[in-house]
Design a protein around this motif. Structure first.
Motif, short mmCIF file in Angstrom:
data_model
loop_
_atom_site.label_atom_id
_atom_site.label_comp_id
_atom_site.label_asym_id
_atom_site.label_seq_id
_atom_site.Cartn_x
_atom_site.Cartn_y
_atom_site.Cartn_z
N ALA A 9 1.00 -1.31 -0.03
CA ALA A 9 -0.52 0.05 0.13
C ALA A 9 1.01 0.90 0.10
O ALA A 9 1.88 0.81 1.02
CB ALA A 9 -1.05 0.38 1.12
N VAL A 10 0.33 2.47 -1.06
CA VAL A 10 1.48 3.81 -0.19
C VAL A 10 0.56 4.73 -0.21
O VAL A 10 -0.80 4.24 -0.27
CB VAL A 10 1.33 3.61 -2.85
N ARG A 11 0.63 5.97 0.43
CA ARG A 11 0.05 7.14 0.80
C ARG A 11 1.16 8.80 0.61
O ARG A 11 1.35 8.61 0.91
CB ARG A 11 -0.20 6.66 2.13
N LEU B 15 8.53 15.91 0.72
CA LEU B 15 8.09 14.47 0.72
C LEU B 15 8.22 13.32 -0.26
O LEU B 15 7.28 13.86 -0.68
CB LEU B 15 6.77 14.78 1.80
N THR B 16 7.74 12.41 0.13
CA THR B 16 7.86 10.97 -0.81
C THR B 16 6.79 9.96 -0.05
O THR B 16 6.78 10.18 0.86
CB THR B 16 9.15 10.58 -0.85
N PRO B 17 5.76 9.15 -0.64
CA PRO B 17 5.09 8.69 -0.59
C PRO B 17 5.49 7.32 0.28
O PRO B 17 6.43 7.01 0.02
CB PRO B 17 5.14 8.00 -1.88
N GLU B 18 4.61 7.91 1.85
CA GLU B 18 4.92 6.19 2.09
C GLU B 18 4.46 5.00 1.29
O GLU B 18 3.80 5.01 0.84
CB GLU B 18 3.42 6.44 3.55
N LYS B 19 5.20 4.31 1.89
CA LYS B 19 5.26 2.56 1.35
C LYS B 19 4.37 1.41 2.61
O LYS B 19 5.76 1.47 3.56
CB LYS B 19 6.54 1.97 0.73
N ALA B 20 3.53 0.71 2.18
CA ALA B 20 3.20 -0.10 3.15
C ALA B 20 3.24 -1.95 2.67
O ALA B 20 2.65 -1.82 2.36
CB ALA B 20 2.57 -0.21 4.10
N ASN B 21 3.79 -2.86 3.89
CA ASN B 21 3.58 -3.76 3.69
C ASN B 21 2.65 -4.42 4.98
O ASN B 21 3.01 -4.29 5.50
CB ASN B 21 5.03 -4.66 3.51
N THR B 22 1.37 -5.00 4.00
CA THR B 22 0.81 -5.57 4.83
C THR B 22 0.18 -7.29 4.50
O THR B 22 0.14 -7.58 3.57
CB THR B 22 -0.80 -4.37 5.04
N VAL C 154 7.52 6.62 6.73
CA VAL C 154 6.00 7.37 7.22
C VAL C 154 5.62 9.00 7.59
O VAL C 154 7.44 9.87 7.57
CB VAL C 154 5.73 6.90 9.28
N ILE C 155 5.29 9.86 6.21
CA ILE C 155 4.98 10.95 7.35
C ILE C 155 4.17 11.63 8.21
O ILE C 155 3.01 11.36 8.95
CB ILE C 155 4.39 11.50 5.74
N SER C 156 5.19 12.03 8.62
CA SER C 156 5.03 12.82 10.60
C SER C 156 5.74 13.67 10.67
O SER C 156 6.52 13.89 10.39
CB SER C 156 4.62 11.22 10.82
N THR C 157 4.84 14.36 11.84
CA THR C 157 5.81 15.41 12.50
C THR C 157 6.40 15.01 13.73
O THR C 157 6.03 13.43 14.08
CB THR C 157 4.55 16.79 13.25
N ILE C 158 7.00 15.51 14.52
CA ILE C 158 8.50 14.75 15.33
C ILE C 158 7.28 14.91 16.16
O ILE C 158 7.14 15.97 17.15
CB ILE C 158 9.53 14.34 15.52
N ASN C 159 7.23 14.03 17.32
CA ASN C 159 7.07 14.28 18.78
C ASN C 159 7.54 15.60 19.86
O ASN C 159 8.96 15.48 19.95
CB ASN C 159 6.43 13.10 19.98
#
Length: 440
Positions: A94-96, A174-181, A214-219
């Motif tokens: 999957a990608v986002r 930013l580049t797309p997230e990639k996930a293996n599910t 993963v696309i996110s901000t750092i806590n």
């Protein structure tokens, strides 16, 4: 195609407000072209041990601008050895792609609760903090000097409040997230002859998700912990550390803000089990009365095994399962259960919402200064409907039946998590539905 345009008010541009956060105009555009194909192949049916057997696959090519091109795909299989049992599974890439706000949003200010040391992490340069009073206090002191705290103030420095700024900003690189599910599970619907069991069904599914980039901000608390080596991330106590570069201080050394840009971070790995149980009994079929009434119960149960976050590639992963992460609590166990009675004219039910106990997020980000967690959280709601006539129905209920108090969340600036817990307390509602026509 989507476009983004932000025009700040004149007051922001002329710095006539408290902060210049959000004072710069922003523009951006994203577009995507895609090709997709899907295939489903039934292999066997209505044969011994193969009531149904089938496989499927799908592929998608996406060309995002400005994020780049990416492929996603999926394969799945389903097998019913008998009609009552379905075994299913799938594997997906999957990608986002980053959304338009993550790419182009201007600096947005927020308040980041850091607390007062030594009970909380606070500002690690504060002379009361565990970082300054611990075994490596001298090295933390040198780091604080390198960040701009004056030498004349360093040995008396205290941070005056319990919160600082958190500056969130878009990032067009930013580049797309990639996930293996991966998931596998079964659905059991046995259709027993007994009326006491004919309404029983059960589904159990295991999921395993591994996301990269993963696309996110750092806590913000994570930034402080990593810069000041509270978790072993900056053993040289270097101010050039990538996390230290996100910390902003004014000329007097006071902590002003922590930059939290959107980034392609390291990874997120999670897995767990979801269970759904349903049961119902038609009372007339069980010899109890002769009406349309039935009793029912259902429960959706979630068990979270891991929720590991790797902040940046190459860094150690932290498992946040069982923590009260603000806005996203991650209990080991959670459940939603409903029991009730219904008939053609009347219905009543009780809903139970359960969340298991949680440790404060500081147990992971700053284990030396762990704060109090959240006890198991239970809410009960009651609801009912009455069909007064064929065309008129009354409904009503009580939410938070026992007036459960709001839990204290130590790591939240507001002292709780408004997006998770019931902020209102016990409340009542009534309503009516009118039907002005019926089909023939």
């Amino acid at each position: 195609k989507n476009t983004y345009k932000y025009d700040p008010s004149p007051d922001l541009v002329s710095n006539n407000v408290e902060s210049v956060v959000g004072s710069n105009p922003a523009r951006g555009e994203i577009s995507v072209k895609e090709f997709a194909a899907q295939l489903d192949v039934p292999l066997l049916s209505d044969t011994p041990f193969f009531h149904e057997l089938g496989i499927g696959a799908a592929f998608r090519y996406s060309d995002y601008k400005p994020s780049g091109s990416v492929e996603s795909y999926e394969v799945d299989a389903r097998w019913q050895p008998v009609e009552a049992l379905l075994i299913r599974g799938s594997y997906q890439r999957a990608v986002r792609a980053p959304n338009i706000g993550e790419l182009f949003s201007p600096v947005t200010g927020s308040q980041l609760a850091i607390g007062t040391p030594p009970a909380a992490i606070g500002d690690p340069c504060d002379i009361r903090s565990a970082a300054r009073t611990g075994a490596n206090g001298a090295q933390v002191r040198e780091l604080c000097l390198a960040q701009g705290i004056p030498a004349a103030a360093i040995d008396a420095y205290q941070f005056a409040t319990t919160a600082t700024g958190g500056n969130i900003q878009g990032n067009s690189s930013l580049t797309p997230e990639k996930a293996n599910t991966f998931n596998v599970g079964f659905v059991l619907n046995p259709r027993f002859a007994s009326p006491w069991l004919s309404g029983f069904s059960l589904s159990v599914d295991y999921y395993n998700i591994k996301i990269r980039n993963v696309i996110s901000t750092i806590n913000g608390l994570t930034v402080l912990a990593k810069c000041y080596n509270l978790d072993g991330s900056n053993s040289s106590y270097s101010n050039s550390n990538e996390f230290c570069q996100l910390i902003q201080r004014d000329p007097t050394g006071q902590l002003v803000a922590i930059a939290q840009p959107y980034l392609n971070l390291g990874a997120l790995d999670t897995d767990g089990i979801d269970v759904q149980v349903n049961w119902s009994l038609k009372l007339a079929e069980a010899g109890i009365g002769d009406g349309s009434g039935k009793i029912y119960a259902s429960s959706a149960i979630g068990w979270l095994n891991h929720y590991k976050v790797q902040t940046l590639p190459g860094t150690a992963a932290q498992d946040f399962v069982g923590t009260s992460t603000p806005g996203r609590p991650l209990p080991k166990w959670k459940a939603l259960t409903t029991v009730g009675y219904s008939s053609d004219v009347f219905g009543i039910g009780l809903r139970w919402r359960y969340q298991g106990k949680l440790r404060d997020i500081s147990a992971i980000t700053t284990p030396a200064a762990e704060q109090v967690g959240v006890k198991p959280y239970n809410l009960f709601d009651i609801f009912s409907t009455v069909d007064v006539t064929r065309n008129f129905q009354l409904r009503g209920g009580i939410t938070n039946l026992f007036d459960r108090d709001i839990p204290f969340v130590a790591s939240s600036q507001n002292g709780t998590d408004a997006g998770t817990y019931d902020m209102v307390g016990r409340s009542f509602y009534v309503g009516a539905k009118f039907n002005f026509c019926h089909p023939p």
